[in-house]
Design a protein around this motif. Sequence first.
Motif, PDB file in Angstrom:
ATOM      1  N   LEU A   1     -15.749 -56.277   6.313  1.00 57.51           N
ATOM      2  CA  LEU A   1     -17.090 -56.502   5.765  1.00 57.51           C
ATOM      3  C   LEU A   1     -17.377 -55.493   4.664  1.00 57.51           C
ATOM      4  O   LEU A   1     -18.495 -55.007   4.536  1.00 57.51           O
ATOM      5  CB  LEU A   1     -18.142 -56.388   6.868  1.00 57.51           C
ATOM      6  CG  LEU A   1     -18.483 -57.671   7.621  1.00 57.51           C
ATOM      7  CD1 LEU A   1     -17.255 -58.315   8.209  1.00 57.51           C
ATOM      8  CD2 LEU A   1     -19.514 -57.418   8.694  1.00 57.51           C
TER       9      LEU A   1
ATOM     10  N   TYR B   1     -18.395 -43.265  10.329  1.00 58.68           N
ATOM     11  CA  TYR B   1     -18.473 -44.526  11.060  1.00 58.68           C
ATOM     12  C   TYR B   1     -17.763 -44.417  12.414  1.00 58.68           C
ATOM     13  O   TYR B   1     -18.268 -44.901  13.430  1.00 58.68           O
ATOM     14  CB  TYR B   1     -17.868 -45.645  10.231  1.00 58.68           C
ATOM     15  CG  TYR B   1     -18.034 -47.015  10.825  1.00 58.68           C
ATOM     16  CD1 TYR B   1     -19.296 -47.579  10.989  1.00 58.68           C
ATOM     17  CD2 TYR B   1     -16.934 -47.750  11.246  1.00 58.68           C
ATOM     18  CE1 TYR B   1     -19.453 -48.831  11.537  1.00 58.68           C
ATOM     19  CE2 TYR B   1     -17.085 -49.013  11.792  1.00 58.68           C
ATOM     20  CZ  TYR B   1     -18.347 -49.549  11.934  1.00 58.68           C
ATOM     21  OH  TYR B   1     -18.498 -50.789  12.485  1.00 58.68           O
TER      22      TYR B   1
ATOM     23  N   LEU C   1     -26.024 -51.934  12.720  1.00 55.92           N
ATOM     24  CA  LEU C   1     -26.060 -53.326  12.251  1.00 55.92           C
ATOM     25  C   LEU C   1     -24.686 -53.753  11.765  1.00 55.92           C
ATOM     26  O   LEU C   1     -24.189 -54.832  12.104  1.00 55.92           O
ATOM     27  CB  LEU C   1     -27.086 -53.481  11.126  1.00 55.92           C
ATOM     28  CG  LEU C   1     -27.117 -54.878  10.496  1.00 55.92           C
ATOM     29  CD1 LEU C   1     -27.546 -55.920  11.509  1.00 55.92           C
ATOM     30  CD2 LEU C   1     -28.009 -54.920   9.273  1.00 55.92           C
TER      31      LEU C   1
ATOM     32  N   ALA D   1     -21.768 -52.587  12.595  1.00 59.25           N
ATOM     33  CA  ALA D   1     -20.853 -52.751  13.727  1.00 59.25           C
ATOM     34  C   ALA D   1     -21.127 -54.053  14.472  1.00 59.25           C
ATOM     35  O   ALA D   1     -20.193 -54.775  14.836  1.00 59.25           O
ATOM     36  CB  ALA D   1     -20.982 -51.566  14.677  1.00 59.25           C
TER      37      ALA D   1
ATOM     38  N   MET E   1     -22.647 -56.807  13.335  1.00 56.79           N
ATOM     39  CA  MET E   1     -22.272 -57.963  12.519  1.00 56.79           C
ATOM     40  C   MET E   1     -20.768 -58.155  12.538  1.00 56.79           C
ATOM     41  O   MET E   1     -20.267 -59.278  12.695  1.00 56.79           O
ATOM     42  CB  MET E   1     -22.751 -57.772  11.076  1.00 56.79           C
ATOM     43  CG  MET E   1     -24.234 -58.000  10.886  1.00 56.79           C
ATOM     44  SD  MET E   1     -24.758 -57.802   9.145  1.00 56.79           S
ATOM     45  CE  MET E   1     -24.022 -59.253   8.384  1.00 56.79           C
ATOM     46  N   ALA E   2     -20.050 -57.073  12.374  1.00 60.12           N
ATOM     47  CA  ALA E   2     -18.590 -57.160  12.374  1.00 60.12           C
ATOM     48  C   ALA E   2     -18.083 -57.692  13.705  1.00 60.12           C
ATOM     49  O   ALA E   2     -17.197 -58.549  13.759  1.00 60.12           O
ATOM     50  CB  ALA E   2     -17.990 -55.798  12.079  1.00 60.12           C
ATOM     51  N   ALA E   3     -18.661 -57.172  14.780  1.00 63.67           N
ATOM     52  CA  ALA E   3     -18.257 -57.637  16.103  1.00 63.67           C
ATOM     53  C   ALA E   3     -18.528 -59.135  16.240  1.00 63.67           C
ATOM     54  O   ALA E   3     -17.692 -59.890  16.738  1.00 63.67           O
ATOM     55  CB  ALA E   3     -18.992 -56.859  17.186  1.00 63.67           C
TER      56      ALA E   3
ATOM     57  N   ALA F   1     -16.051 -61.397  14.653  1.00 62.65           N
ATOM     58  CA  ALA F   1     -14.666 -61.221  15.103  1.00 62.65           C
ATOM     59  C   ALA F   1     -13.875 -62.526  15.208  1.00 62.65           C
ATOM     60  O   ALA F   1     -12.725 -62.575  14.747  1.00 62.65           O
ATOM     61  CB  ALA F   1     -14.633 -60.474  16.428  1.00 62.65           C
TER      62      ALA F   1
ATOM     63  N   PHE G   1     -15.739 -71.173  22.786  1.00 66.78           N
ATOM     64  CA  PHE G   1     -15.403 -69.759  22.655  1.00 66.78           C
ATOM     65  C   PHE G   1     -16.560 -68.991  22.048  1.00 66.78           C
ATOM     66  O   PHE G   1     -16.937 -67.920  22.532  1.00 66.78           O
ATOM     67  CB  PHE G   1     -14.153 -69.573  21.797  1.00 66.78           C
ATOM     68  CG  PHE G   1     -13.694 -68.148  21.710  1.00 66.78           C
ATOM     69  CD1 PHE G   1     -12.798 -67.632  22.628  1.00 66.78           C
ATOM     70  CD2 PHE G   1     -14.185 -67.307  20.712  1.00 66.78           C
ATOM     71  CE1 PHE G   1     -12.385 -66.321  22.563  1.00 66.78           C
ATOM     72  CE2 PHE G   1     -13.784 -65.986  20.635  1.00 66.78           C
ATOM     73  CZ  PHE G   1     -12.887 -65.492  21.566  1.00 66.78           C
TER      74      PHE G   1
ATOM     75  N   TYR H   1     -18.389 -65.895  23.745  1.00 65.89           N
ATOM     76  CA  TYR H   1     -18.331 -64.604  23.055  1.00 65.89           C
ATOM     77  C   TYR H   1     -19.732 -64.091  22.747  1.00 65.89           C
ATOM     78  O   TYR H   1     -20.029 -62.907  22.927  1.00 65.89           O
ATOM     79  CB  TYR H   1     -17.517 -64.744  21.767  1.00 65.89           C
ATOM     80  CG  TYR H   1     -17.271 -63.448  21.052  1.00 65.89           C
ATOM     81  CD1 TYR H   1     -16.490 -62.456  21.636  1.00 65.89           C
ATOM     82  CD2 TYR H   1     -17.808 -63.197  19.806  1.00 65.89           C
ATOM     83  CE1 TYR H   1     -16.254 -61.250  20.990  1.00 65.89           C
ATOM     84  CE2 TYR H   1     -17.587 -62.003  19.144  1.00 65.89           C
ATOM     85  CZ  TYR H   1     -16.813 -61.033  19.744  1.00 65.89           C
ATOM     86  OH  TYR H   1     -16.589 -59.842  19.105  1.00 65.89           O
TER      87      TYR H   1
ATOM     88  N   GLN I   1     -21.157 -62.489  25.740  1.00 67.51           N
ATOM     89  CA  GLN I   1     -20.613 -61.144  25.945  1.00 67.51           C
ATOM     90  C   GLN I   1     -21.312 -60.126  25.047  1.00 67.51           C
ATOM     91  O   GLN I   1     -21.666 -59.037  25.492  1.00 67.51           O
ATOM     92  CB  GLN I   1     -19.110 -61.136  25.650  1.00 67.51           C
ATOM     93  CG  GLN I   1     -18.267 -61.688  26.774  1.00 67.51           C
ATOM     94  CD  GLN I   1     -18.178 -60.717  27.937  1.00 67.51           C
ATOM     95  OE1 GLN I   1     -17.887 -59.546  27.758  1.00 67.51           O
ATOM     96  NE2 GLN I   1     -18.450 -61.202  29.144  1.00 67.51           N
ATOM     97  N   LEU I   2     -21.533 -60.514  23.800  1.00 66.67           N
ATOM     98  CA  LEU I   2     -22.199 -59.597  22.880  1.00 66.67           C
ATOM     99  C   LEU I   2     -23.619 -59.299  23.358  1.00 66.67           C
ATOM    100  O   LEU I   2     -24.075 -58.147  23.309  1.00 66.67           O
ATOM    101  CB  LEU I   2     -22.228 -60.190  21.470  1.00 66.67           C
ATOM    102  CG  LEU I   2     -20.922 -60.109  20.702  1.00 66.67           C
ATOM    103  CD1 LEU I   2     -21.103 -60.644  19.297  1.00 66.67           C
ATOM    104  CD2 LEU I   2     -20.406 -58.684  20.660  1.00 66.67           C
TER     105      LEU I   2
ATOM    106  N   LEU J   1     -24.668 -59.340  26.369  1.00 65.25           N
ATOM    107  CA  LEU J   1     -24.497 -58.448  27.507  1.00 65.25           C
ATOM    108  C   LEU J   1     -24.264 -57.023  27.030  1.00 65.25           C
ATOM    109  O   LEU J   1     -24.876 -56.061  27.516  1.00 65.25           O
ATOM    110  CB  LEU J   1     -23.280 -58.930  28.306  1.00 65.25           C
ATOM    111  CG  LEU J   1     -23.254 -58.663  29.817  1.00 65.25           C
ATOM    112  CD1 LEU J   1     -24.510 -59.232  30.450  1.00 65.25           C
ATOM    113  CD2 LEU J   1     -22.021 -59.309  30.434  1.00 65.25           C
ATOM    114  N   LEU J   2     -23.394 -56.905  26.058  1.00 67.69           N
ATOM    115  CA  LEU J   2     -23.058 -55.592  25.514  1.00 67.69           C
ATOM    116  C   LEU J   2     -24.298 -54.907  24.953  1.00 67.69           C
ATOM    117  O   LEU J   2     -24.554 -53.728  25.222  1.00 67.69           O
ATOM    118  CB  LEU J   2     -22.002 -55.781  24.420  1.00 67.69           C
ATOM    119  CG  LEU J   2     -21.299 -54.527  23.902  1.00 67.69           C
ATOM    120  CD1 LEU J   2     -19.862 -54.857  23.518  1.00 67.69           C
ATOM    121  CD2 LEU J   2     -22.016 -53.947  22.711  1.00 67.69           C
TER     122      LEU J   2
ATOM    123  N   HIS K   1     -26.471 -53.657  27.691  1.00 66.06           N
ATOM    124  CA  HIS K   1     -25.950 -52.401  28.235  1.00 66.06           C
ATOM    125  C   HIS K   1     -26.290 -51.241  27.325  1.00 66.06           C
ATOM    126  O   HIS K   1     -26.605 -50.151  27.786  1.00 66.06           O
ATOM    127  CB  HIS K   1     -24.429 -52.489  28.418  1.00 66.06           C
ATOM    128  CG  HIS K   1     -24.027 -53.145  29.694  1.00 66.06           C
ATOM    129  ND1 HIS K   1     -24.336 -52.621  30.929  1.00 66.06           N
ATOM    130  CD2 HIS K   1     -23.370 -54.295  29.938  1.00 66.06           C
ATOM    131  CE1 HIS K   1     -23.859 -53.418  31.862  1.00 66.06           C
ATOM    132  NE2 HIS K   1     -23.273 -54.444  31.293  1.00 66.06           N
ATOM    133  N   LEU K   2     -26.209 -51.509  26.032  1.00 68.72           N
ATOM    134  CA  LEU K   2     -26.535 -50.477  25.068  1.00 68.72           C
ATOM    135  C   LEU K   2     -27.944 -49.958  25.275  1.00 68.72           C
ATOM    136  O   LEU K   2     -28.199 -48.759  25.230  1.00 68.72           O
ATOM    137  CB  LEU K   2     -26.421 -51.054  23.651  1.00 68.72           C
ATOM    138  CG  LEU K   2     -25.351 -50.502  22.751  1.00 68.72           C
ATOM    139  CD1 LEU K   2     -25.618 -50.899  21.325  1.00 68.72           C
ATOM    140  CD2 LEU K   2     -25.261 -49.001  22.890  1.00 68.72           C
TER     141      LEU K   2
END
Lengths: 200, 200
Positions: A164, A185, B151, B153, B155-157, B160, B181, B185, B188-189, B191-192, B195-196
């Motif tokens: 990105l 980062y 942001l 990180a 967006m990149a995630a 994926a 999928f 996915y 999962q995000l 959920l992540l 957790h954050l």
Amino acid sequence: MAVDQRRSPSASERKRDPERTRALLIEAAAAEFGAKGYAATRTTDIAARAGVNKQLISYYFGGKEGLYKEIATSWHTSAAEMASTEQPLDQVLAGFVQTTLTDQGRLWAWANLAGDSPPVDEAFLRNQVDQLRDRQRAGEIPSDLDPGLLLLALMAAAAAPLTLRQTAGQITGEDPATPEFAAKYADQLALLVRHLSGRA
Amino acid sequence: MAVDQRRSPSASERKRDPERTRALLIEAAAAEFGAKGYAATRTTDIAARAGVNKQLISYYFGGKEGLYKEIATSWHTSAAEMASTEQPLDQVLAGFVQTTLTDQGRLWAWANLAGDSPPVDEAFLRNQVDQLRDRQRAGEIPSDLDPGLLLLALMAAAAAPLTLRQTAGQITGEDPATPEFAAKYADQLALLVRHLSGRA
DNA sequence: GATTAAGTCAACTCATTGGTTGATAAACGA
DNA sequence: TCGTTTATCAACCAATGAGTTGACTTAATC
């Protein structure tokens, strides 16, 4: 003129040196392919960068595609090495962020998009997933997350400065392709992972 | 032969239809560019996919590059729309994961790697960063994370399945380019992120 | 030293590809 | 209804770029 030149051929000063030529071509190709992707790369540019005649691409690698494959497979091995070392998660991620800056990294990104060959050593990935699972058991990471998908998300996040690039530049106003940015980062990712594990 | 054909031109059945032709070309081009990237895409393939003569690319868009730019700018607007709606973070991410499956999304990924034009509406990004900052103040998100990098990180995630298509396939053994999928996915995000924010 | 093999290069070939040309037909306005 | 404009197409053209050829040069071997 009494010095015997052949005593120490020392590669770099010899007029002809196949090994060196090969290496020059590979290095130049990695840079070019990494910067523009396979399709947009011109063999002429590779040769020019290597300071060598373009025919030698055919001579040593059988053509553009051969040269590309040579490089594409070469990182398989380097990734495999990486697989063996067992480091803390944030270290692994930091290392990953670093590769972002290399030609290898860029090449890997292109390959992923283009759908080339499976670009990473399977063993490396399996290993990482296993380690994540271990960390889960150890309570370092929430147990309701799927380790595979989590690894995917973290790898993607780590590769952000690369995949990105433009967007990263827009968000931060900085050039994401610098070591400073990578370091900063990587720190953030480490922090993020720490938050994930609950122990901020 | 008494029927008056012109009564209802209705686009789809007319013999000549500039609007429709333009649209066909744009759609086909998005698909081709998205699949192979700009450099590897052949104008012939675009025309063939659109079922139309290749000369019309020049006629309507002034050539390959013109057609590309037409598409590249068109998503600017669609992104701008997205910017206005204020949704919970996991919703935003889920939406983002969805675009992963579209030609627009693939195109965006290519553009990012190639370093084309700044591929996302600045306002959208600013908006998202601001919202993240708000969430931080509200305690939803750890305050020691930099909102911009976070942001990036996220967006990149989210991207994926696109940017790390191959790797995703290797890790999960599934085809990441399916809606199923993407849904899994995105969960999962979400959920992540939860957790954050500490409230698992 | 002569012969052979390996490495390098400049010039050429040939397929690919983006773009153009000119003919043709449909739509439209007078 | 007839001429003009707009849309479409098949064939052609020029440029590019990957790969090949053959000559030449350096190194190794006998």
